[in-house]
Design an enzyme around this catalytic site. Structure first.
Site, PDB file in Angstrom:
ATOM      1  CG  HIS A 198      -5.306   3.760   0.915  1.00  0.00           C
ATOM      2  ND1 HIS A 198      -4.507   2.465   0.592  1.00  0.00           N
ATOM      3  CD2 HIS A 198      -6.471   3.785   0.453  1.00  0.00           C
ATOM      4  CE1 HIS A 198      -5.592   1.853  -0.092  1.00  0.00           C
ATOM      5  NE2 HIS A 198      -6.570   2.712  -0.163  1.00  0.00           N
ATOM      6  CB  SER A 255      -9.325   0.595   0.120  1.00  0.00           C
ATOM      7  OG  SER A 255      -8.765   0.662  -1.089  1.00  0.00           O
ATOM      8  CG  ASP A 276      -2.211   0.605   0.959  1.00  0.00           C
ATOM      9  OD1 ASP A 276      -2.322   1.973   0.859  1.00  0.00           O
ATOM     10  OD2 ASP A 276      -3.242  -0.007   0.802  1.00  0.00           O
TER      11      ASP A 276
END
Ligand SMILES: *[C@@H]1O[C@H](CO)[C@@H](O)[C@H](O)[C@H]1NC(C)=O
Ligand SMILES: *[C@@H]1O[C@H](CO)[C@@H](O)[C@H](O)[C@H]1NC(C)=O
Ligand SMILES: *[C@@H]1O[C@H](CO)[C@@H](O)[C@H](O)[C@H]1NC(C)=O
Ligand SMILES: *[C@@H]1O[C@H](CO)[C@@H](O)[C@H](O)[C@H]1NC(C)=O
Ligand SMILES: *[C@@H]1O[C@H](CO)[C@@H](O)[C@H](O)[C@H]1NC(C)=O
Ligand SMILES: *[C@@H]1O[C@H](CO)[C@@H](O)[C@H](O)[C@H]1NC(C)=O
Ligand SMILES: *[C@@H]1O[C@H](CO)[C@@H](O)[C@H](O)[C@H]1NC(C)=O
Ligand SMILES: *[C@@H]1O[C@H](CO)[C@@H](O)[C@H](O)[C@H]1NC(C)=O
Length: 782
Positions: free
Chosen positions: A228, A565, A155
């Site tokens: 994220h 996600s 990620d």
């Protein structure tokens, strides 16, 4: 079909490919179009990195002219789990390489997207951050966990200071761990601990293009600049942290799906996306380092899927699976249109997103004292004690602007003089303009707040920071507009956001969640399964931006975010939890356990729906939403073997030569291999892409189940068939004993002549009085 040359259009994503070209123009008179390519050469036969490197360089020098020898250079080189490299090539060179006998495929390095909601909402400058809370279904397990599981997160990196990654109570790092904690100017070895056991980053640009100002991918540090990766890691395996909230909202204990698991972070992405060649490198490293599972909340754009062997995630995940490493991926955020699902290879566990039972209410109070409930997350200081002038976008249009644009608050359509100090009502009828942009348009014009009219996305709360915001549906909007019409000086205010739990119905399939059927083959149902992905609270990089931090508060270390996600790491965490209990189970057994025990009911006890209130079908939710506790004791599992995946490659249409390169096995494809036979691989769900009703079509599908419950068990099949379809299970009763662990059965599908055409869905459930083993099917009647 020995090899493939995929030429993905340069428009694939953002500025990446374009910027790299600029770097070259300066060094060549006639700019050759040189771009990064991935050269995939199948399974690795040797572990000698130097030998492999030499061979790859030799291959390159046989193709690249000697006067450009600076390009005889590997950007990434793969030699452990699979073989290949990435390099800067011209299209002609790439094409020549693809003819080489050792090469399986050559494709332009694609830029993959992070699967957070509406990537604009996320990828635009500093997005609102966020963590996972207790109300999601994966969080209720007690301490059964026994064995260490290591989860690799590919990620945007990690923010190691988060409370979610602290390690009190953690034992020694397992000795099989071979990974590293890379250092940088802002990341020290001591940032890793017994919880966060590894952190890597990648230099993703070749030296030739490193001059460009925007080539920040990799960033030179394992640190997460965006949040994220931190959010995803905390959702999968964050430790227990009590009393966290997002500025008071969603207060509770944050914890990941498997709080006892270890985390290894692989930073392959930046704000600009994730180069496929870097993702491959990260998968290669994760396997070498010794992770047990890999979570990837990233994907190709749905329109650019061409082939499994030109999709970096499909390639990497195939080799991971071969080496016993499970790969869980997000389905994408391109819903609700059909055929938008990505990451659809059968060896990938593909996750759709649903809502949880928490809602965020932003109430609109009008000057006439009427209130209307809207949704959204904002931390403005507006209150009920004061109202502000209220105006409809089209009534505050800039000069010469079409009213249709002002009505929707298009960029540039509003007159700041007329907007200043008011609360503006905007229609949201052009899905290409994200909510974030409309908010910026009214905020820039100095409005006090925004009331956005959009029923579709209402269930996915938009986070507008300290700018007052409420989203309402058309019914509420017409009452507000009537009020504006009926009064000389309409006024309104937007009350502070409050959150409420036990909201029903929940789960509901998220509007944005990508839908099946799969584009590459619809003989496997994709997505596989659903998990929470709407307004999920988890750890983030504290966002210090003044426009998101409420006055007088410290930047929050937890925040809510939405997207597949966020759903993906829920499944990763659940799978890690099962693995920690059933150490000897393979990835496909864990996947089957989660799939056959998933629920299709919501918290009203009714079938789960999509956001327009229709029953959700398997192309929207896969087999249903995960129930990790039930998955601990599934009774029976469908084991999808390596051989099944090899056959899949045959049935899909790859040549034996390609398959032998990919698998490193002397494998022979079954005679008459064809796409239809994909339905026959031993997958925990069944999809049949066409059944001809005109000839009263019949298809017979075979499956084998393995008993993982007590040895003496007898199961009876119960069929739920849709009208128009006759479904027969043969035999209808299967028995297991100490010596019989596996039993095969057939499912025959007959289409009645009068059946309507299109997809029909149903299920077959094996029952033994203790377990319920549900297998979903999708049959396209033509
Ligand atoms: C969890 O573990 C602790 C300490 O090992 C034990 O005291 C407690 O009873 C366990 N809880 C459950 C629900 O098993
Ligand atoms: C890199 O950038 C510097 C300053 O921006 C410039 O002088 C130099 O020529 C550039 N080098 C290349 C190889 O483009
Ligand atoms: C949780 O934190 C808030 C402030 O952030 C505090 O007011 C409250 O007392 C805390 N609750 C508990 C149970 O510790
Ligand atoms: C919900 O399901 C119905 C029936 O399958 C479908 O027509 C509709 O388009 C779906 N809505 C969304 C937003 O996907
Ligand atoms: C609300 O915040 C703004 C700055 O964002 C400030 O100018 C204003 O005085 C505040 N209003 C109240 C009532 O606190
Ligand atoms: C508001 O009033 C205008 C003109 O008076 C009219 O054209 C319009 O239809 C009204 N809008 C609504 C939503 O009632
Ligand atoms: C497959 O085809 C080959 C050659 O045509 C033949 O020898 C073999 O018996 C066939 N195998 C099966 C299982 O039909
Ligand atoms: C299963 O059945 C066999 C034969 O009836 C019996 O000997 C055995 O003890 C049984 N096993 C269990 C676990 O009940």
């Amino acid at each position: 079909m020995a090899s493939f040359l995929q030429s993905l259009p340069t428009i694939l994503s953002f500025h990446w490919l374009i910027i790299i070209n600029i770097g070259f123009i300066s060094s060549n008179q006639i700019p050759p179009k040189v771009q990064p390519y991935v050269v995939y050469m199948g399974s690795s036969s040797s572990n000698d990195v130097e030998v492999a490197k030499l061979a790859h360089l030799q291959l390159l020098s046989s193709i690249i002219p000697s006067e450009e020898s600076e390009r005889i250079n590997l950007i990434h080189q793969y030699s452990h789990a699979f073989k290949g490299f990435s390099a800067m090539l011209t299209e002609k060179e790439a094409s020549a390489l693809s003819e080489d006998g050792e090469v399986v495929s050559v494709f332009q390095d694609p830029i993959l997207k992070l699967h957070t909601t509406r990537s604009w909402d996320f990828l635009e400058p500093p997005p609102p951050p966020h963590p996972t809370t207790t109300s999601s279904s994966t969080t209720h397990h007690n301490n059964l966990s026994t064995e260490d599981v290591i989860i690799g997160i590919i990620d945007t990196g990690i923010w190691p200071e988060s409370q979610s990654f602290k390690d009190p109570g953690f034992g020694e790092i397992p000795s099989r761990w071979k990974g590293v904690c890379m250092e940088s100017h802002d990341f020290k070895k001591s940032n890793c601990n017994r919880k966060l056991i590894g952190a890597r980053y990648y230099h993703t640009t070749s030296t030739a293009s490193s001059n460009s100002s925007k080539t920040t991918t990799g960033g030179g540090s394992p640190r997460d600049p965006i949040g994220h990766g931190t959010h995803v890691a905390a959702t999968a395996a964050g430790a227990h942290v009590t009393n966290v909230s997002y500025y008071g909202l969603a207060r509770g204990t944050a914890r990941g799906g498997s709080p006892s698991s270890r985390i290894a972070s692989y930073k392959a992405c930046s704000e600009d996306g994730c180069p496929g060649s870097t993702i491959l490198m990260a998968i290669e490293d994760a396997i070498k380092d010794g992770v047990d599972m890999i979570s990837i909340s990233i994907g190709m754009s749905a329109i650019f899927q061409e082939d499994f062997l030109s999709d970096p995630i499909a390639i990497g995940a195939f080799h991971a699976d071969q080496m016993g490493v499970m790969v869980v991926c997000s389905a994408g955020n391109d819903g609700p249109d059909p055929s938008t699902v990505v990451n659809t290879a059968p060896w990938v566990f593909t996750v759709a997103a649903s809502s949880i039972d928490r809602e965020f209410k932003s109430t609109v109070l009008l000057g006439n004292a009427k209130t209307f409930q809207g949704s959204g997350i904002h931390f403005s200081n507006l209150s009920s004690s004061k109202t502000y002038p209220l105006a409809f976008g089209k009534d505050v249009a800039a000069r010469l602007t079409p009213l249709s644009e002002a009505r929707s608050c298009y960029p540039g359509s509003l007159d700041p003089e007329k907007v200043k100090g008011k609360i503006i009502v905007c229609m949201d009828d052009d899905p290409t303009i994200p909510r974030r942009i409309r908010k910026l348009v009214v905020e820039d014009a100095k409005a006090k707040g925004l009331i956005l009219v959009n029923g579709d996305e209402k269930g996915v709360p938009f986070d507008s920071g300290i700018f007052a915001f409420a989203q309402v549906d058309n019914r509420v909007a017409s009452q507000i507009i009537n009020y504006i019409n009926s009064t000389k000086n309409p006024t309104a205010t937007i009350l502070p956001t409050v959150d409420a739990v036990k909201y029903n119905p929940a789960p509901v399939i998220a509007y944005f969640s990508s839908r099946g059927p799969g584009q590459l083959t619809d003989n496997i149902i994709k997505p596989d399964i659903t998990a929470p992905g709407v307004a999920i609270l988890a750890a983030v990089v504290p966002n210090r931006d003044r426009t998101v931090v409420p006055i007088g508060q410290k930047p929050s270390e937890y925040a809510t975010r939405s997207g597949t996600s966020m759903a993906c790491p829920h499944v990763t965490g659940a799978a890690a939890f099962i693995r920690s209990v059933h150490h000897q189970w393979t990835s496909s057994m864990i996947k089957s356990a989660l799939m056959t025990t998933a629920t299709v009911y919501n918290n009203l006890g009714k079938p789960m729906t999509n956001n327009t209130g229709n029953y959700a079908n398997p192309h929207e939710m896969g087999v249903g939403e995960i129930s990790p506790l039930k998955a601990l004791n599934p009774g029976l599992v469908f084991e999808t073997t390596t051989e099944d995946y090899f056959k899949f490659l045959c049935y899909y249409g790859y040549s034996e030569k390609t398959i032998r390169s990919v698998t490193n096995k002397n494998f022979n494809c079954p005679n008459n291999s064809n796409d239809k036979l994909i339905s026959n691989i031993n997958y925990p769900s069944i999809s049949i892409s066409n059944l001809d009703r005109h000839i009263a079509g019949v298809r017979s599908i075979r499956r084998t189940v393995t008993n993982v419950g007590s040895p003496n068990a007898t199961y009876i099949a119960r069929v739920h068939a849709p009208s128009g379809l006759l479904v027969k299970v043969i035999p209808e009763k299967i028995a297991f004993s100490e010596s019989i662990k596996k039993v095969s059965f057939k499912v025959a599908f007959y289409s009645k002549q009068e059946a309507s055409s299109g997809y029909k869905f149903g299920s077959i459930t094996w029952l033994d009085g203790l377990h319920s083993v549900r297998m979903v099917f999708a049959v396209n009647v033509e």
